[in-house]
Structures are given as structure tokens and as C-alpha cells.
Design a protein around this motif. Structure first.
Motif, PDB file in Angstrom:
ATOM      1  N   ASP A  42      -2.748 -85.964  62.145  1.00 54.68           N
ATOM      2  CA  ASP A  42      -3.272 -84.630  62.423  1.00 54.68           C
ATOM      3  C   ASP A  42      -3.474 -84.436  63.919  1.00 54.68           C
ATOM      4  N   VAL A  43      -3.979 -85.463  64.581  1.00 58.52           N
ATOM      5  CA  VAL A  43      -4.200 -85.466  66.025  1.00 58.52           C
ATOM      6  C   VAL A  43      -3.221 -86.481  66.597  1.00 58.52           C
ATOM      7  N   HIS A  48      -4.593 -78.315  64.496  1.00 57.44           N
ATOM      8  CA  HIS A  48      -4.083 -76.953  64.314  1.00 57.44           C
ATOM      9  C   HIS A  48      -2.747 -76.755  65.021  1.00 57.44           C
ATOM     10  N   GLY A  49      -2.240 -77.779  65.691  1.00 56.01           N
ATOM     11  CA  GLY A  49      -0.951 -77.704  66.368  1.00 56.01           C
ATOM     12  C   GLY A  49      -1.015 -77.305  67.829  1.00 56.01           C
ATOM     13  N   ALA A  50      -2.224 -77.042  68.345  1.00 62.74           N
ATOM     14  CA  ALA A  50      -2.365 -76.717  69.769  1.00 62.74           C
ATOM     15  C   ALA A  50      -2.244 -78.001  70.581  1.00 62.74           C
ATOM     16  N   GLY A  51      -1.840 -77.880  71.856  1.00 61.17           N
ATOM     17  CA  GLY A  51      -1.662 -79.048  72.706  1.00 61.17           C
ATOM     18  C   GLY A  51      -2.322 -78.891  74.052  1.00 61.17           C
ATOM     19  N   ALA A  52      -2.686 -80.022  74.654  1.00 63.40           N
ATOM     20  CA  ALA A  52      -3.277 -80.050  75.993  1.00 63.40           C
ATOM     21  C   ALA A  52      -2.810 -81.325  76.686  1.00 63.40           C
ATOM     22  N   PRO A  53      -2.511 -81.243  77.993  1.00 70.44           N
ATOM     23  CA  PRO A  53      -2.053 -82.436  78.703  1.00 70.44           C
ATOM     24  C   PRO A  53      -3.201 -83.406  78.974  1.00 70.44           C
ATOM     25  N   ALA A  64     -13.876 -86.449  68.084  1.00 68.08           N
ATOM     26  CA  ALA A  64     -14.485 -85.317  68.782  1.00 68.08           C
ATOM     27  C   ALA A  64     -14.001 -83.984  68.212  1.00 68.08           C
ATOM     28  N   LEU A  65     -12.703 -83.866  67.970  1.00 70.44           N
ATOM     29  CA  LEU A  65     -12.174 -82.623  67.402  1.00 70.44           C
ATOM     30  C   LEU A  65     -12.712 -82.395  65.986  1.00 70.44           C
TER      31      LEU A  65
END
Length: 190
Positions: A119-120, A141-146, A167-168
Motif C-alpha cells: 500500500d505504501v 491512495h496513490g499519491a507520491g512525494a520525493p 505514520a500514514l
């Protein structure tokens, strides 16, 4: 992993959420990575460890050993999931088939983490000349961050993904989590 390591108790870490809520006790189990993951959890939750209590979150980082020892180690780690409250959280390594097989044992919601599945996820992992990893952290949810880790070692990617999943799962925002992971630098020189 030696039989002694397989039988070692889970490391417990208590963090008080910065929302002023109830303390969150996280139980970490695995052959490798418990200490680094606990340190990363402190960063992403914005808190220092405190006294322990019953776990509300259980994390299975990886299952060591070989052959039949691996199944026994997974069963021992799965016992952490048995005691989770329904409102708790199980965080399991999706890239480890023995950890992933523990999903049905949890009455609590489950979030998985990994590089190739979960999932993550930490996707697009690269290492610089000093062995520090950079990747995109994707949430459930499919969002991404560097993310760019300051500590060297490809193994830190799994520890970071595990801490991020906790944490998420506890309601932290992706950007905040990614930033905190990148801020986790080398230990100060003594």
C-alpha cells in the motif's frame, strides 16, 4: 538470523501523537531494522519514545532464518497481531512473503509496505555515490512525494517505508512524512 534473534522480543516504542491524543505504542518485529525504524518513527511522528504499554500498532519488518525456522519466526511475529485492538493498525512488509502471509491474523486494519508491492511503497529507488537512497514515496491512495535519505544504505529504504506506513496509517500527511524521512541524518560524531 540466529535462533536467539528469532526468539527476541519485539522492540516497543511509545510515541505521543502531536495532536494531544492517546499515546501510541508501536511494536516492531523483524530480523533487521528495528532500531533504525524506531528512530525514523520518532522523526515522522514528531515525538521521542516514552514509557511502554500495550501495542496499538504492530509492525513486521522482515522475517529472518531459513527453511522451517522462517515459518516459526513468522508465527512468533504474528502473535503481535493477535493482541491488536480492532482500532489498531498492522503494518506488514509486502515484499516478504512470510510477513505478507500474516495479513489474515490481524483483526485491526492492515497497511503493507515495500519496494515492489504494498500500500505504501518506495518506488524508483536510486543510490548516490555515498550510498544514500532517493525514491518516490507513494501512499495508500496513490499519491507520491520525493524522499532523499541522508543516511547511507539501501536497507534504510525498507525502514523508511515501514515508518512511513505507520505514520500514514495514523493520519499523518504524505508531504510531512516524506520531509521528516529526509531530515533523518547521520548520528552526531562523538
Amino acid at each position: 538470523m540466529t535462533p536467539r534473534e528469532a526468539a527476541a522480543p519485539a522492540q516497543l516504542a511509545l510515541f505521543r501523537a502531536d495532536t494531544g491524543g492517546e499515546p501510541v505504542v508501536v511494536a516492531l518485529a523483524g530480523a533487521l531494522g528495528k532500531r533504525s525504524t524506531a528512530a525514523l518513527l520518532g522523526r515522522v511522528l514528531g515525538a521521542a519514545p516514552a514509557a511502554a504499554g500495550p501495542p496499538r500498532v504492530a509492525v513486521v519488518l522482515n522475517v529472518g532464518c531459513a527453511g522451517h525456522g522462517k515459518q516459526r519466526a513468522a508465527e512468533a511475529m504474528g502473535a503481535l497481531l493477535d493482541g491488536l485492538p480492532p482500532g489498531g493498525l498492522a503494518v506488514l512488509n509486502a515484499d516478504d512473503p512470510y510477513a505478507r502471509a500474516l495479513v489474515p491474523r490481524s483483526a485491526a486494519p492492515v497497511l503493507t509496505f515495500g519496494r515492489t508491492d504494498g500500500d505504501v511503497r518506495a518506488v524508483g529507488v536510486t543510490l548516490d555515490g555515498a550510498g544514500r537512497a532517493a525514491f518516490t514515496l507513494t501512499d495508500q491512495h496513490g499519491a507520491g512525494a520525493p524522499v532523499r535519505l541522508a543516511r547511507p544504505g539501501a536497507c534504510q529504504v525498507f525502514n523508511a517505508a515501514a515508518a512511513a506506513a505507520v505514520a500514514l496509517g495514523l493520519g499523518r500527511e504524505l508531504g510531512q512524512v516524506a520531509g521528516a524521512l529526509g531530515d533523518w541524518g547521520p548520528e552526531p560524531a562523538e
